[in-house]
Design a protein around this motif. Structure first.
Motif, PDB file in Angstrom:
ATOM      1  N   THR A   1       0.846  -1.197   0.000  1.00  0.00           N
ATOM      2  CA  THR A   1       0.000   0.000   0.000  1.00  0.00           C
ATOM      3  C   THR A   1       0.878   1.244   0.000  1.00  0.00           C
ATOM      4  O   THR A   1       1.776   1.361   0.838  1.00  0.00           O
ATOM      5  CB  THR A   1      -0.913   0.026   1.241  1.00  0.00           C
ATOM      6  OG1 THR A   1      -1.700  -1.168   1.268  1.00  0.00           O
ATOM      7  CG2 THR A   1      -1.833   1.237   1.217  1.00  0.00           C
ATOM      8  N   PRO A   2       0.655   2.186  -0.915  1.00  0.00           N
ATOM      9  CA  PRO A   2       1.479   3.405  -0.936  1.00  0.00           C
ATOM     10  C   PRO A   2       1.399   4.159   0.385  1.00  0.00           C
ATOM     11  O   PRO A   2       0.329   4.293   0.979  1.00  0.00           O
ATOM     12  CB  PRO A   2       0.874   4.226  -2.083  1.00  0.00           C
ATOM     13  CG  PRO A   2       0.159   3.235  -2.935  1.00  0.00           C
ATOM     14  CD  PRO A   2      -0.344   2.168  -1.997  1.00  0.00           C
ATOM     15  N   LEU A   3       2.545   4.644   0.854  1.00  0.00           N
ATOM     16  CA  LEU A   3       2.615   5.446   2.069  1.00  0.00           C
ATOM     17  C   LEU A   3       2.615   6.917   1.692  1.00  0.00           C
ATOM     18  O   LEU A   3       2.726   7.278   0.521  1.00  0.00           O
ATOM     19  CB  LEU A   3       3.872   5.082   2.857  1.00  0.00           C
ATOM     20  CG  LEU A   3       4.006   3.606   3.238  1.00  0.00           C
ATOM     21  CD1 LEU A   3       5.349   3.336   3.887  1.00  0.00           C
ATOM     22  CD2 LEU A   3       2.876   3.184   4.161  1.00  0.00           C
ATOM     23  N   VAL A   4       2.510   7.797   2.684  1.00  0.00           N
ATOM     24  CA  VAL A   4       2.429   9.220   2.394  1.00  0.00           C
ATOM     25  C   VAL A   4       3.696   9.737   1.714  1.00  0.00           C
ATOM     26  O   VAL A   4       3.670  10.733   0.982  1.00  0.00           O
ATOM     27  CB  VAL A   4       2.126  10.021   3.682  1.00  0.00           C
ATOM     28  CG1 VAL A   4       3.328   9.994   4.632  1.00  0.00           C
ATOM     29  CG2 VAL A   4       1.697  11.447   3.368  1.00  0.00           C
ATOM     30  N   HIS A   5       4.828   9.036   1.922  1.00  0.00           N
ATOM     31  CA  HIS A   5       6.084   9.467   1.304  1.00  0.00           C
ATOM     32  C   HIS A   5       6.436   8.642   0.062  1.00  0.00           C
ATOM     33  O   HIS A   5       7.522   8.805  -0.490  1.00  0.00           O
ATOM     34  CB  HIS A   5       7.229   9.366   2.308  1.00  0.00           C
ATOM     35  CG  HIS A   5       7.482   7.970   2.795  1.00  0.00           C
ATOM     36  ND1 HIS A   5       7.012   7.492   3.985  1.00  0.00           N
ATOM     37  CD2 HIS A   5       8.172   6.939   2.237  1.00  0.00           C
ATOM     38  CE1 HIS A   5       7.385   6.248   4.147  1.00  0.00           C
ATOM     39  NE2 HIS A   5       8.095   5.882   3.095  1.00  0.00           N
ATOM     40  N   THR A   6       5.549   7.764  -0.368  1.00  0.00           N
ATOM     41  CA  THR A   6       5.806   6.928  -1.539  1.00  0.00           C
ATOM     42  C   THR A   6       5.558   7.729  -2.820  1.00  0.00           C
ATOM     43  O   THR A   6       4.539   8.413  -2.949  1.00  0.00           O
ATOM     44  CB  THR A   6       4.887   5.690  -1.541  1.00  0.00           C
ATOM     45  OG1 THR A   6       5.080   4.959  -0.322  1.00  0.00           O
ATOM     46  CG2 THR A   6       5.228   4.774  -2.715  1.00  0.00           C
ATOM     47  N   LEU A   7       6.477   7.635  -3.763  1.00  0.00           N
ATOM     48  CA  LEU A   7       6.308   8.303  -5.045  1.00  0.00           C
ATOM     49  C   LEU A   7       5.076   7.748  -5.746  1.00  0.00           C
ATOM     50  O   LEU A   7       4.971   6.550  -5.985  1.00  0.00           O
ATOM     51  CB  LEU A   7       7.555   8.093  -5.904  1.00  0.00           C
ATOM     52  CG  LEU A   7       7.604   8.840  -7.239  1.00  0.00           C
ATOM     53  CD1 LEU A   7       7.652  10.343  -7.007  1.00  0.00           C
ATOM     54  CD2 LEU A   7       8.811   8.385  -8.052  1.00  0.00           C
TER      55      LEU A   7
END
Length: 375
Positions: free
Chosen positions: A124-130
């Motif tokens: 799952t994409p995190l808040v800092h994931t591009l």
């Protein structure tokens, strides 16, 4: 001399030359990748050191230094995890000497240690994931100080800044930790990616983010301790107020009033952000600190303006925000500071998180605070 003898001598000489050349060539380094993140979020680390007697791996998602095993080719390896998805600094300890991973271009910008960074993205994409969202621009700039020379600063402008040429933006001044540099907030803290994602989701106001170098070097030695060292604070105050803010407001379309200026920072830079923000309410109405560096005996001195009149401080500040981890080495002194704020009736918001004095927590604090600013 017979022709056959001559040819024999020539062949022998040629073979000797080839042997010398072969002996002089360096040993071929085995090809491998490091780090390698597996689907289960475990990570394989490798390091080539055939002559080393011992190699260990140090990373913040594993307790203690992990021994590594050497194979027949001189490659040391270890598999750790699975780890919670995030970005983690790590380094190898080679016969007692800490070194970064030569196979990894993601380096932790820091003047006090050498580390690399591994990113574990998870499913799952995190808040800092591009992510596939509009991206802002990160610019490397310099302004000049007659005392300190060229001063580096990294500046983020939000998506649309270049196209919407009549629009002005609020500005966040974001300060790094004591031995970090002006690059650490983008390369480790992912400030630009966090803002891209939050702005795209409508959770944060588009803003300019200014990330300066926080050491008043060469006037203040790099060995002088924390950025919140009193001498460094005095020099940085002059640099910040007299040079950096005017440089930003002359070169970028930012709103030049205290309602649209915020300041926060991590560790020593957090102590600096409180010192500058709380003592200059005419400049900042949004003030924060991420595990801010402080000592109990400095409370009154470093908060003189804010402590002089609590009612006035509460009227001037739109938001005073502090985040710290329960396992942070600064947690006890920050707890004392928060108690003092309560005793004086100074309004503030806090986030007490899990974990320690880490850049993993910094990303959490920035993503939380950014959603509150300029609203």
């Amino acid at each position: 001399m017979k022709l056959s003898l001559i040819k024999g001598l020539q062949l022998g000489a040629a073979m000797m030359c080839m042997a010398v050349i072969a002996h002089a060539q360096p040993q071929r380094v085995p090809q491998f990748n490091s780090p390698q993140v597996n689907p289960d979020n475990s990570v394989v680390f490798k390091f080539y050191a055939p002559a080393a007697k011992e190699v260990k791996l140090s990373t913040q998602f594993h307790q203690g230094a992990a021994p590594m095993t050497k194979d027949a080719d001189g490659v040391w390896s270890v598999t750790l995890g699975p780890a919670k998805p995030d970005m983690y600094p790590y380094n190898f300890i080679v016969d007692g000497v800490s070194v970064a991973d030569p196979k990894n271009s993601a380096i932790f910008p820091n003047e006090g240690f050498q580390s690399s960074i591994v990113e574990i993205t998870g499913s799952t994409p995190l808040v800092h994931t591009l992510q596939n969202v509009p991206h802002g621009t990160v610019s490397y700039r310099y302004y000049n100080s007659s005392e300190l020379g060229p001063r580096p600063v990294v500046i983020y402008t939000p998506p649309g800044y270049e196209k919407e040429t009549s629009k002005k933006y609020p500005v966040l001044y974001l300060l790094h930790g004591t031995t970090d540099t002006e690059e650490t907030w983008t390369k480790v803290g992912r400030a630009n990616i966090i803002l891209d994602n939050l702005i795209a989701q409508g959770k944060a106001v588009p803003m300019v983010v200014v990330m300066p170098y926080g050491r008043a070097y060469p006037k203040i030695s790099k060995t002088s301790g924390s950025l919140r060292n009193w001498d460094n604070l005095q020099e940085i105050k002059k640099d910040f107020l007299d040079l950096l803010i005017p440089f930003v407001e002359s070169n970028y379309r930012v709103k030049a009033d205290n309602n649209n200026r915020a300041i926060t920072g991590f560790s020593g830079g957090g102590g600096t952000s409180l010192f500058l923000g709380l003592n200059n309410p005419d400049l900042f109405r949004w003030v924060g600190g991420f595990a801010p560096g402080m000592l109990k005996e400095e409370f009154d001195r470093n908060n003189a303006v804010a402590f002089a009149n609590s009612s006035t401080t509460n009227q001037r500040l739109k938001l005073f925000w502090i985040g710290v981890g329960r396992d942070d080495m600064l947690y006890p002194v920050i707890t004392d500071y928060l108690k003092l704020l309560n005793d004086k009736g100074i309004k503030h918001e806090t986030l007490i998180s899990d974990g320690g004095h880490t850049w993993m927590n910094c990303k959490l604090y920035l993503s939380t605070l950014a959603q509150k600013l300029f609203k």
